[in-house]
Structure formats: C-alpha cells, structure tokens
Write a protein that holds these residues in place. Structure first.
Motif, PDB file in Angstrom:
ATOM      1  N   ASN A  43       0.832  -1.206   0.000  1.00  0.00           N
ATOM      2  CA  ASN A  43       0.000   0.000   0.000  1.00  0.00           C
ATOM      3  C   ASN A  43       0.867   1.257   0.000  1.00  0.00           C
ATOM      4  O   ASN A  43       0.557   2.244  -0.676  1.00  0.00           O
ATOM      5  N   ALA A  44       1.954   1.198   0.775  1.00  0.00           N
ATOM      6  CA  ALA A  44       2.868   2.330   0.805  1.00  0.00           C
ATOM      7  C   ALA A  44       3.470   2.568  -0.576  1.00  0.00           C
ATOM      8  O   ALA A  44       3.577   3.710  -1.031  1.00  0.00           O
ATOM      9  N   ALA A  45       3.855   1.486  -1.244  1.00  0.00           N
ATOM     10  CA  ALA A  45       4.442   1.612  -2.581  1.00  0.00           C
ATOM     11  C   ALA A  45       3.461   2.258  -3.546  1.00  0.00           C
ATOM     12  O   ALA A  45       3.836   3.131  -4.345  1.00  0.00           O
ATOM     13  N   ALA A  46       2.198   1.850  -3.479  1.00  0.00           N
ATOM     14  CA  ALA A  46       1.188   2.417  -4.377  1.00  0.00           C
ATOM     15  C   ALA A  46       1.033   3.912  -4.154  1.00  0.00           C
ATOM     16  O   ALA A  46       0.924   4.697  -5.114  1.00  0.00           O
ATOM     17  N   SER A  47       1.043   4.339  -2.898  1.00  0.00           N
ATOM     18  CA  SER A  47       0.888   5.768  -2.614  1.00  0.00           C
ATOM     19  C   SER A  47       2.099   6.559  -3.095  1.00  0.00           C
ATOM     20  O   SER A  47       1.966   7.687  -3.585  1.00  0.00           O
ATOM     21  N   LEU A  48       3.283   5.977  -2.995  1.00  0.00           N
ATOM     22  CA  LEU A  48       4.501   6.678  -3.413  1.00  0.00           C
ATOM     23  C   LEU A  48       4.598   6.775  -4.927  1.00  0.00           C
ATOM     24  O   LEU A  48       5.146   7.745  -5.461  1.00  0.00           O
ATOM     25  N   ARG A  49       4.064   5.793  -5.623  1.00  0.00           N
ATOM     26  CA  ARG A  49       4.066   5.864  -7.093  1.00  0.00           C
ATOM     27  C   ARG A  49       3.255   7.059  -7.583  1.00  0.00           C
ATOM     28  O   ARG A  49       3.519   7.602  -8.657  1.00  0.00           O
TER      29      ARG A  49
END
Length: 263
Positions: A43-49
C-alpha cells in the motif's frame, strides 16, 4: 526511467517515519526500493508511485540475515547503484526487562542492531567501491538516556548513535556520507506495537512524523553527521549529556513505567 533520478532504499517504510522518509525521497527525484515486514508495504508503494517515482516493494523480516539478503538481492535485480540507504527499520518494547518475553527482546535487538548493521555493511561496501553514496541511520535521543522500562530498546539506539559516528569517521576520506537522525517521541505506530499505550510517553503529544523525516532527509542531503529533530529534543539531549545516569533513569521511569499515564 529518467537519467536525472537517483535510487534509494528505505527500510521500515510501511508507516511512520520510514514512509515519510520514502515520501521525501520520491519528492526529490529518487526512485525507490522500500521494505517492511508486513503486507502494508505494498500500500505504501502504491501511494509513493502517485508522486511520480518508480517504486519496488519487498516484504521481508529485516531482523534476520535472510530477510536482509532478500532485500539486498532485490536491489541487485533492479540493477541500479544505491545512491542513498535510509536504514530506518526498528522495533520498540516496553515494560520491565525481567517481565519481557525473550523472543521479543531478541527481535528488537536483531531488528535494530543486527539487521541494520548487516544491511549497512553490504550496501556500504558497494558505495565505497563507487566512492559515492549517502547513508541515513534512524537512531534516537533514547540512545542518550538509560531507558527504564525500555531498557533493551534504548540500549539498541545507544548502539546505533555510536555506530553511526564511528563509521562516518572511517569513511571521512571518501564520498560516502553517514548521517544519524535522532528523533524523540513521534506520532507513529511505535507505542502501540511496543505495548506502551498505558504510559505517560505513550499518551502524550508527540512530534509529527513528516517533520522528523524532512529533518533527517535534509540533513542526509547536506551530509551532516547527525541531527536531532525538534527543539525540545535538542534541549533534552543537551541536558542528558551533563546529568547523572541514575537521574536520567529515574526520569525515564516516570514516562515509561506501565500505568504512568494515569498518574
């Protein structure tokens, strides 16, 4: 991939200071490999993308050598030199030392010390061979204070604070910088995970994780040796340097002893 973008590894990046450090990186032209020991890292990765960064995520237990190897191998598969390593993964543990489960004690030591040191040695060697790179270690002002009812945690942070200064000096004649970020109590999942929600420090107002992360990121980019986040914490570390250890331990007890929130 833009040639102007750098590449950073951020550990403990699913929530809290680690996620905010990763966000700082993404906002300053870094692509990312982020890691944590929970599925929320995706989820963190998706937000950072959403910030325009290329982001890869690894779910790995960085308290184990195997987990660190998994993260390091992932970075090698990506095939980009690591411009910045933000070694932020850490665990807390409250309550009296003799009442703690030794498996949890070992997990704190292995996460905060063993896994961190192992990862820094692997990535640091790559940086030294290239003669380029930045390392940010999340230490703590807790490293200045004997941590009654957080004895193991504070001990691990004392190690990291000291370790960061030592390896910085060893790398002084290179283009590899080492910075130690030393926050105080910060609004994250830390106190819940450490079973400290019935303590005075666990229920008190805390620093904002985004502020702490920006302070550390900026210091890393400047190549500073260390930075304490927040004026109150700067004053606390200055006082800790002159106060007797026994007095500091008693003061810490008033903040961290179970049930102190109700006193």
């Amino acid at each position: 991939m833009s040639a102007s973008r750098q590449f950073a590894i951020v550990t403990g990046a699913s929530t809290g200071i680690g996620l905010e450090l990763a966000r700082c990186c993404a906002q300053h032209n870094f692509d990312l490999l982020i890691a944590a020991d929970e599925p929320q890292i995706e989820n963190a990765a998706a937000s950072l993308r959403g910030l325009g960064a290329i982001v890869d995520a690894v779910e790995a237990d960085l308290s184990t050598l195997e987990g660190v190897d998994k993260l390091y191998d992932a970075s090698k598969r990506i095939g980009r030199p690591v411009d910045a390593l933000l070694a932020n993964a850490g665990r807390g543990l409250g309550r009296a030392f003799l009442d703690q489960d030794f498996g949890q004690i070992r997990h704190v030591i292995d996460t905060n010390v063993t896994g961190t040191v192992y990862l820094i040695q692997k990535v640091g060697n790559d940086m030294r061979r290239r003669n380029a790179g930045r390392i940010l270690i999340t230490g703590s002002i807790a490293g200045f204070i004997p941590g009654s009812f957080q004895a193991v945690y504070n001990g691990t942070k004392a190690f990291l604070d000291s370790f960061s200064f030592a390896i910085r000096e060893e790398l002084r004649d290179t283009e590899v910088s080492v910075t130690c970020l030393m926050p105080g109590a910060t609004e994250t999942e830390f106190f819940r995970r450490a079973d400290m929600l019935d303590t005075k420090v666990g229920t008190a107002a805390k620093d904002d994780a985004a502020m702490v992360a920006k302070t550390g990121f900026d210091a890393m980019m400047r190549g500073d040796g260390d930075i304490v986040a927040g004026m109150k914490n700067k004053l606390q570390t200055a006082a800790a340097s002159v106060m007797p250890a026994g007095v500091l331990a008693r003061q810490h007890r008033r903040q961290a002893e179970p049930g102190s929130a109700k006193r």
